[in-house]
Write an enzyme that holds these catalytic residues in place. Structure first.
Site, PDB file in Angstrom:
ATOM      1  N   ASP A 177      75.034  58.693  59.561  1.00 41.72           N
ATOM      2  CA  ASP A 177      73.660  59.024  59.199  1.00 41.72           C
ATOM      3  C   ASP A 177      73.766  59.809  57.896  1.00 41.72           C
ATOM      4  OD1 ASP A 177      71.185  60.187  58.819  1.00 41.72           O
ATOM      5  OD2 ASP A 177      71.183  61.333  60.688  1.00 41.72           O
TER       6      ASP A 177
ATOM      7  N   LYS B  51      70.018  61.899  48.074  1.00 43.02           N
ATOM      8  CA  LYS B  51      69.375  60.722  48.667  1.00 43.02           C
ATOM      9  C   LYS B  51      68.012  60.448  48.028  1.00 43.02           C
ATOM     10  CE  LYS B  51      68.304  58.976  53.309  1.00 43.02           C
ATOM     11  NZ  LYS B  51      68.340  59.361  54.727  1.00 43.02           N
TER      12      LYS B  51
ATOM     13  N   GLU C  98      67.038  53.751  59.800  1.00 40.46           N
ATOM     14  CA  GLU C  98      67.132  54.952  60.648  1.00 40.46           C
ATOM     15  C   GLU C  98      66.317  54.820  61.942  1.00 40.46           C
ATOM     16  OE1 GLU C  98      66.083  57.980  57.828  1.00 40.46           O
ATOM     17  OE2 GLU C  98      67.946  57.689  56.721  1.00 40.46           O
TER      18      GLU C  98
ATOM     19  N   ASP D  47      59.692  60.882  63.083  1.00 39.02           N
ATOM     20  CA  ASP D  47      60.861  61.602  62.569  1.00 39.02           C
ATOM     21  C   ASP D  47      60.397  62.768  61.695  1.00 39.02           C
ATOM     22  OD1 ASP D  47      63.081  62.481  61.178  1.00 39.02           O
ATOM     23  OD2 ASP D  47      63.797  60.484  60.616  1.00 39.02           O
TER      24      ASP D  47
END
Ligand code: AMP
Length: 619
Positions: free
Chosen positions: A12, A78, A177, A204
């Site tokens: 992850d 990211k 994800e 999330d």
């Protein structure tokens, strides 16, 4: 499956934290550091070492040094990977390092006098994760499943792949994800190849970002129907609200210079810590000592925190509605709700999500680890075609709770077809008892000590009542994905509490067979032990009641009768004490007879008690 040299790992690769997990017997496991923490901060500090080139420090050490090593440290890469300058304009104010345009519309970050691509910087994080896996498995690791947000485009995915290659990892697959989160719960695995398609929503909420995805799962195909979210909404914003509240409500804090970065950082840290404590406690004390500025002291309740955060949770739910609209669905179409991200530990978030979607969200797995676990699950499928999970249509082992004296009250017997539900009523054994500890057990033995404890939780806030009066309803519910929800509810007060677990996680077929065989082998002795415990509990209960009755009405008995009851009570209690000390020494039938005789011998006393209670009631 054991970890063989061609083990594929699951990664992850997060904005703030990254994790690595590996497939293993009984399911995947995340790899932790010496402190038990699976999270590696996605932060890199670079150093030019004479003669040795560039050296990178990754993780907690680099994060701790963000301020100290400005100009050499990067975070949140990211947000840059696979993007152009035009894409990231809104991001730039949040980044503590300069970003500039590179060749062919790419980005570059200048650190220690050199230009790095986001891929190169991500590769440092990936290398650290690969190294963690190599250490844990004892052999080199070359292949990985890596997760990316569902909204990542092809360029961002391709750049992530390049980062992995730079770190010496071949990408076995890039998965979304939310898909990984669903896989971690076994969603889709159980129904692969059969059953109707179903729909899951993955909510999330992390530290800095909120993402919601709607997935349609048919067989082993996971399709993302819609995504929505806010790249700058998360736990950090909750911290900020609480921090402002602390600063405005306390005279010392109001006098503080909130612009001072050190004071700000200290306030922020105190706010976050208080927020985290309030996920378990109803109220917490915040105490902050600042050199030369006195002490800030304040009590904050969960209700206050929730009132502050509610509008932000509203915003997340509005995004959920938007995603549902895009997918042309309503909440009634959803089969599962999965929670991901540290901020979903907040009771407010869980409650609001449950209300909004009209179903209990999946919370059995650690919300920080669920994506990495799902990546490792996909890795297991890719390496051996097996998910390494016990995916059964029946419960492989019995499930129950620990009852008084260490016995097991089984609610769901092994081999029961799932989905299934069982409800049983329990009560208290002590007068005025206001809390009950529920220990959820799995296994075929009769004593709690011989079973596997899956989880425990406390039902608090039961109004004080005499023993035996509270009615506590315990419900076990296993859904079609094999996820067990246990809840306990005191019926008079309406107080409830619960927990969710994955009962087959961590078990292999062989272990199940072994547990069943053990159960068979001990069946006779276990049954006797269980009976003795029940009898001893009954002795406690009956003699306790007799003592109370003697206290209240003993004067209405002739002294000889009172003395007889006291004598019999003491011998019954000593028999029960013997049975507890050495179960072999007492014949359960003899104890049962003694208990029955005691019941007969106290009949008159009981009658007097009932008459008195009736007289009180009519008064
Ligand atoms: P993530 O980005 O998924 O690692 O989530 C990090 C966020 O979760 C941070 O804002 C944390 O403060 C928050 N968080 C972690 N544990 C808890 C907790 N027990 N209660 C409330 N928030 C938490």
């Amino acid at each position: 499956m054991s970890a063989t040299p061609d083990t594929i790992i699951g990664i992850d690769l997060g904005t703030t934290y990254s994790l690595v997990a590996v497939p293993g017997p009984g399911g995947p496991r995340v790899l932790r550091d010496a402190n038990g923490d699976a999270r590696v901060p996605s932060v890199v500090t670079l150093r030019e070492v004479a003669g040795a080139g560039i050296q990178a420090e990754v993780g907690w050490a680099a994060r701790g040094g963000i301020v100290r090593t400005a100009g050499a440290t990067v975070h949140s890469v990211k947000r840059l990977i696979g993007r152009s300058m035009a894409d990231v304009q809104a991001e730039l104010p949040f980044l503590a390092y300069p970003v500039r345009s590179g060749p062919r519309d790419t980005l570059q970050v200048e650190l220690v006098g050199r230009a790095f691509t986001p891929q190169e910087l991500s590769a440092f994080v990936l290398r650290a994760l690969r190294e963690r896996a190599t250490q844990a498995l004892g052999h080199d690791v070359r292949r990985a499943v890596i997760t990316v947000p569902a909204y990542f485009d092809d360029v961002q995915r391709q750049a992530t792949r390049q980062a992995a290659e730079l770190a010496g990892l071949e990408v076995a697959r890039i998965i979304n994800e939310p898909t990984a989160a669903a896989l971690a719960y076994g969603i889709g695995l159980r129904t692969a190849g059969r059953g109707r398609p179903h729909t899951a929503v993955v909510y999330d909420l992390g530290g800095g970002t909120f993402d919601v995805s709607i997935l349609r799962i048919e067989g082993d195909v996971f399709e993302v129907l819609a995504t929505a979210g806010d790249t700058h909404l998360g736990g950090d914003d909750f911290d900020l609200l609480l921090m402002r509240r602390l600063a405005s409500a306390d005279a010392t804090a109001s006098a503080l210079d909130a612009a001072d970065p050190l004071i700000r950082a200290a306030l922020r840290e105190a706010a976050e810590a208080a927020k985290v404590r309030l996920s378990d406690a109803d109220a917490t004390d915040v105490e902050l000592r600042l050199p030369g500025s006195g002490v800030l002291q304040m009590r904050v309740s969960r209700a206050e925190l929730e009132a502050l955060c509610n509008p932000l949770v509203d915003r997340t739910l509005a995004h959920c509605d938007a995603a549902l609209r895009d997918a042309d669905l309503t909440t009634a179409d959803l089969d599962e709700v999965v929670l991901v991200g540290g901020s979903t530990r907040m009771p407010l978030v869980r409650r609001r999500v449950e209300q909004h979607f009209g179903r209990r969200p999946y919370t059995a797995l650690n919300p920080d680890e669920v994506v990495a676990l799902g990546a490792a699950m996909q890795a297991a499928v890719l390496s051996g075609g097996s998910s390494d999970l016990l995916l059964l249509d029946v419960t492989p082992l019995s499930l129950g709770i620990e009852t008084m004296g260490g016995a097991v009250g089984k609610l769901i017997l092994r081999n029961t077809t799932i989905p299934c539900r069982a409800v049983e009523n329990f009560t208290t054994f002590v007068d005025g008892q206001t809390a009950i500890l529920v220990s959820v057990l799995q296994g075929e033995r009769e004593l709690a000590a011989d079973c596997r404890e899956l989880a425990r939780f406390e039902l608090r806030g039961i109004p004080p009542m005499p023993a035996g009066i509270p009615k506590v309803e315990v419900e076990f519910l296993i859904d079609a994905n094999g996820i067990l929800n246990v809840s306990a509810r005191e019926l008079r007060s309406g107080r409830s509490a619960g927990v969710q677990v994955l009962p087959t996680r961590g078990l292999t077929d062989d272990e199940v067979r072994q547990i069943v065989a053990e159960g068979d082998r001990h069946a006779r002795t276990d049954a006797l032990a269980h009976r003795l415990i029940d009898l001893c509990n009954q002795v406690d209960f009956d003699t306790q009641k007799a003592v109370q009755m003697l206290d209240r009405h003993g004067d209405r008995l002739v002294p000889a009768e009172r003395a007889r009851i006291e004598r019999e009570m003491s011998s019954l209690r000593s028999l029960a004490a013997d049975a507890r000390r050495d179960p072999q020494s007492v014949d359960p039938d003899a104890l049962h007879r003694a208990l029955t005789d005691f019941g007969h011998g106290t009949l008159r006393l009981a009658e007097i008690g009932i008459q008195a209670a009736l007289a009180d009631a009519t008064k």
